[in-house]
Structures are given as C-alpha cells and as structure tokens.
Motif scaffolding. Structure first.
Motif, short mmCIF file in Angstrom:
data_model
loop_
_atom_site.label_atom_id
_atom_site.label_comp_id
_atom_site.label_asym_id
_atom_site.label_seq_id
_atom_site.Cartn_x
_atom_site.Cartn_y
_atom_site.Cartn_z
N LEU A 1 0.85 -1.18 0.00
CA LEU A 1 0.00 0.00 0.00
C LEU A 1 0.90 1.24 0.00
N ARG A 2 0.73 2.11 -0.99
CA ARG A 2 1.55 3.32 -1.07
C ARG A 2 0.86 4.46 -0.32
N ILE A 3 1.63 5.12 0.54
CA ILE A 3 1.10 6.23 1.34
C ILE A 3 1.95 7.46 1.07
N SER A 4 1.30 8.50 0.56
CA SER A 4 2.02 9.72 0.22
C SER A 4 2.61 10.36 1.47
N ASN A 5 3.57 11.26 1.27
CA ASN A 5 4.19 11.93 2.40
C ASN A 5 3.18 12.72 3.21
N ARG A 6 2.29 13.43 2.53
CA ARG A 6 1.28 14.21 3.25
C ARG A 6 0.38 13.31 4.10
N ASP A 7 -0.03 12.17 3.52
CA ASP A 7 -0.88 11.25 4.27
C ASP A 7 -0.12 10.59 5.42
N ALA A 8 1.17 10.31 5.20
CA ALA A 8 1.98 9.71 6.27
C ALA A 8 2.10 10.67 7.45
N ARG A 9 2.32 11.95 7.16
CA ARG A 9 2.39 12.94 8.23
C ARG A 9 1.04 13.01 8.97
N ARG A 10 -0.04 12.99 8.20
CA ARG A 10 -1.38 13.06 8.79
C ARG A 10 -1.61 11.88 9.73
N LEU A 11 -1.25 10.68 9.29
CA LEU A 11 -1.42 9.50 10.12
C LEU A 11 -0.60 9.57 11.40
N TRP A 12 0.65 9.98 11.27
CA TRP A 12 1.57 10.01 12.41
C TRP A 12 1.14 11.06 13.43
N LEU A 13 0.77 12.24 12.97
CA LEU A 13 0.35 13.28 13.90
C LEU A 13 -0.96 12.91 14.58
N ASP A 14 -1.85 12.26 13.86
CA ASP A 14 -3.10 11.82 14.47
C ASP A 14 -2.84 10.74 15.51
N ALA B 1 3.96 -12.23 9.26
CA ALA B 1 3.97 -11.63 7.92
C ALA B 1 2.63 -11.75 7.21
N GLY B 2 1.88 -12.81 7.46
CA GLY B 2 0.60 -12.98 6.79
C GLY B 2 -0.47 -12.02 7.27
N GLU B 3 -0.27 -11.44 8.44
CA GLU B 3 -1.25 -10.51 9.01
C GLU B 3 -0.88 -9.05 8.79
N LEU B 4 0.41 -8.74 8.89
CA LEU B 4 0.86 -7.36 8.77
C LEU B 4 0.73 -6.87 7.33
N VAL B 5 0.46 -5.60 7.18
CA VAL B 5 0.27 -5.01 5.86
C VAL B 5 1.56 -4.32 5.41
N PRO B 6 2.16 -4.76 4.31
CA PRO B 6 3.33 -4.04 3.80
C PRO B 6 2.91 -2.70 3.18
N VAL B 7 3.62 -1.66 3.53
CA VAL B 7 3.31 -0.33 2.99
C VAL B 7 4.60 0.30 2.46
N GLU B 8 4.43 1.26 1.58
CA GLU B 8 5.56 2.08 1.14
C GLU B 8 5.25 3.52 1.49
N ILE B 9 6.17 4.15 2.20
CA ILE B 9 5.96 5.50 2.71
C ILE B 9 6.82 6.47 1.93
N GLU B 10 6.20 7.52 1.42
CA GLU B 10 6.96 8.54 0.71
C GLU B 10 7.64 9.46 1.73
N GLN C 1 10.09 4.30 1.04
CA GLN C 1 10.69 3.33 1.95
C GLN C 1 9.65 2.33 2.41
N GLY C 2 10.03 1.06 2.44
CA GLY C 2 9.13 0.02 2.91
C GLY C 2 8.93 0.08 4.41
N ALA C 3 7.72 -0.25 4.84
CA ALA C 3 7.39 -0.29 6.26
C ALA C 3 6.25 -1.28 6.45
N LEU C 4 5.77 -1.38 7.67
CA LEU C 4 4.69 -2.30 8.01
C LEU C 4 3.59 -1.56 8.76
N ALA C 5 2.38 -2.10 8.70
CA ALA C 5 1.26 -1.53 9.43
C ALA C 5 0.35 -2.66 9.88
#
Length: 388
Positions: free
Chosen positions: A3-16, A243-252, A259-263
């Motif tokens: 799942l690709r998450i834009s930089n703006r959305d990544a900031r929004r998620l983290w601050l929330d 690994a089967g449960e966690l969601v692989p994401v790519e964070i801008e 960069q790859g990450a997990l959620a």
C-alpha cells in the motif's frame, strides 16, 4: 502489492496517532492520553516547563503541572520505568513490562560503573529501611565513594537503588521537586497486576503490536525504538512470524524517496479516518514523541533537528534548548525561549524560520498566541521579546 502512502498522508497518520491533529482543547482525561501515547518521557531540565509536562500540555492545554504527580503518586494510573529513557507508563501495561525488568537487570550488572554498588546484604538493608520507614530518596543514605573520586562515579547506595529500580524490586512511589522516592514494589503496583505472568513471546507480541498502533506505520527499527524493550532481532522474528497478518506499505519520504514499512490490518481504515491536522502553530518540546526519533522526523518532515544540551556552547548551531515549531503538518521553524518564574516572564531569545518558510504577519500572530498560552501555563505574566 504494498500500500503506497504519500508523504502528506503519512504525516497526517503520524500526527493523528500522536494526538497532534486536533486543537489541544476540550475535556482532559490524563490517564487515557498517556495510554494512547504509550508513555511520556520524563526529564529534569526545566527551561520553560519540564518535558513531561510540556508534552502533555501540547495535547491538551487544560493540563496543569501538578496533575501528573497526582496521576503517579495518588491515583496510581501510571508507573515509572525505563523505555528509551525514564518514562511514565500506564499502570495496566505493567504485566507486559516484566521482560524489561529482566533485560535491564542483566544490563546493569554488566555496566562497569555499577560494579561499585552494595552487595546483596547491603541492598537487603536498604529494603529493610524502606519497609520500616516508608518511601525514601537517595538523600536518606550516606555511603561514600571509595578510592579515586571521578566525575562519573556515584555512591554505592545510589547504584544499588538504581539497580533494584531497573530490576523491578523497587518502584517509584512519588517525586518531590523531581527527587525520586523509592518504595517496595508490592506497595506501589496493585497485586492483580503483579500476579499476571505472560510468556516472553506474548510480551514481545504485545510490545510490537502496541508500538505499531501508536506509530500508525513503521520500519522494524521504528518499532524497536518505540519502547526499547525488545531487541531488533526479536522484532524481526516477530514480523516474520506475523507476515501474513501485517500489511506491507511504502511510505513517501519528505525528499520524495519511498521506503518500505509495516502496518496493522486496520491501516486503510485509519488512513480514511485520520483528520487533516489543525493549522494551529505549536511550540513542541525537544523530547516530544514526534521529535525524539530523529531518523523518523527527518524522513517524514525533512526537519533536521538535534538537541544541543550536551554540545559545548561554542559548537552549538542553534542553542542549549531550542523548541521546534509545528504548524499543521509542517515544521516551520525553531525558537529559543526561557521562563523566569520569579520574575513572571517568558522571554524569546531567538527565532529561526526554516528555509523556504515565509514568516508572515499571520504566522507571527499564531506564534504570539501560542507564546501567550505557554506563558499562562507556566505562570508568566509577560512575554518579553529579546530576539532581533
């Protein structure tokens, strides 16, 4: 597909996730706020307010400094122990902290500077005094350093108290003017929490899941650094097993790199629900959870920040204790501000806008409003500008 998450959305998620999306107003539930954050780091330095008080005030400006001591000492909603540093942790997390006591006990025994602590009989004598007299601080004991006196050496009783606190044998009863008072753990931690005995695997599982929930997304390093209560190899083993449960994401990143990450599995629901951050300008503490992981801070916000309290004055780029300025989802500058509680003054010594940030009248007005709120928090009557 990640799942690709834009930089703006990544900031929004983290601050929330870190309770900085909404205006810091409304009813205050201090215990719930700390639970949602995971912990709050404590620190003795008070240039304006101590880090723990400032962190909580940044999220709800109905918070007052004496509330946290009440939460620790009277209500027992939190206990004090070590994450990446000394922190206050929700009391109901205690059963998941047992492994940290074992980890730190082993580490302390291996630290060269702790080898001068009291032996088992000496530690038992300390515990007997606390049992008879009630909570005691280091000032109640008077063992002396033997041999050469060096800056880093501490008296044997201080080392012993540290060791028993790290190991969970003693707990923080309360603090007076930030001086820690130690008590026997069974008199601080409720029995029903002390009686719970989770397996080590269950504790690692909880630590990783709870970290990801509060990060919204993260690399294995992010997850490990959140609590600093598991080794990176343990986190990697956990991610592999799940690994089967966690969601692989790519964070801008702020620089456009991915960069790859997990959620956790609810990441898409969280992405849809997370609000846009308030446009309010906030003066954040250097130890704020959004600031303290400098690698994550730089990746997401392109904000290069280092606290310079341990840097010699002549080599500092900014100053001893400089506060980041967050506006919406962007760090727009940094400010050096100090309080003089006897004079009732909050003084501004320097202001540095970030490159590319226009310091408009509207932005200045936002800053002055925040300085006014901060002044009221620390009991200052006046805000004095000494900056050019």
């Amino acid at each position: 597909m990640a799942l690709r998450i834009s930089n703006r959305d990544a900031r929004r998620l983290w601050l929330d996730a870190q309770l900085l999306s909404t205006p810091p107003t409304g009813p205050l539930d201090l215990a719930d706020m700390i639970r949602r954050l995971g912990f709050v780091q404590i620190d003795t330095i008070r240039v304006v307010a101590r880090a723990h008080d400032h962190i909580l005030w940044s999220r709800n400006q109905n918070f007052r400094e004496k509330m946290l001591e009440t939460c620790l000492a009277r209500d027992r909603h939190v206990f004090e122990h070590f994450t990446h540093d000394a922190s206050l942790i929700p009391m109901d997390f205690y059963p998941m902290w047992r492994r940290q006591f074992r980890r730190l006990e082993a580490k302390v025994r291996g630290w060269e500077w702790h080898r001068g602590m009291l032996d088992e009989a000496g530690r038992a004598e300390i515990c007997a005094r606390i049992a008879a007299e009630g909570p005691l601080s280091t000032k109640a004991f008077d063992t002396k350093i033997e041999g050469k006196r060096e800056m880093w050496r501490r008296p044997p009783h201080k080392l012993a108290l540290d060791y028993m606190w790290y190991a969970g044998e003693l707990s923080t009863s309360h603090r007076e003017n930030f001086t820690k008072y130690y008590d026997l753990t069974h008199r601080v931690i409720p029995q029903h929490l002390r009686d719970v005995d989770h397996s080590d695997d269950a504790q690692v599982d909880w630590l990783c899941r709870a970290a990801l929930a509060r990060l919204a997304f993260g690399t294995e390093g992010d997850v490990q650094r959140f609590w600093a209560a598991a080794d990176l190899s343990e986190v990697k083993a956990w991610t592999a097993a799940n690994a089967g449960e966690l969601v692989p994401v790519e964070i801008e990143s702020a620089n456009g790199a991915w960069q790859g990450a997990l959620a956790l599995p609810d990441i898409e629901e969280r992405l849809a629900a997370a609000p846009a951050p308030t446009s309010r300008l906030r003066i954040l503490n250097p130890f704020d959870p959004v600031i303290r992981d400098r690698n994550r801070l730089t990746r997401l916000f392109g904000f290069d920040y280092r606290i310079e309290i341990f840097v010699p004055a002549a080599k500092r780029q900014w100053g001893y204790y400089v506060y980041p300025l967050l506006e919406g989802d962007r760090f727009v500058g940094r400010i050096e501000v100090k309080s003089d509680r006897e004079k009732g003054e909050l003084s501004v010594h320097a202001l540095w806008p970030e490159p590319g940030v226009a310091w408009t009248q509207a932005r200045q007005a936002k800053l002055e409003a925040e300085l006014g709120r901060l002044a009221r928090f620390v009991g200052a009557r006046d805000v004095v500008w000494l900056a050019d």
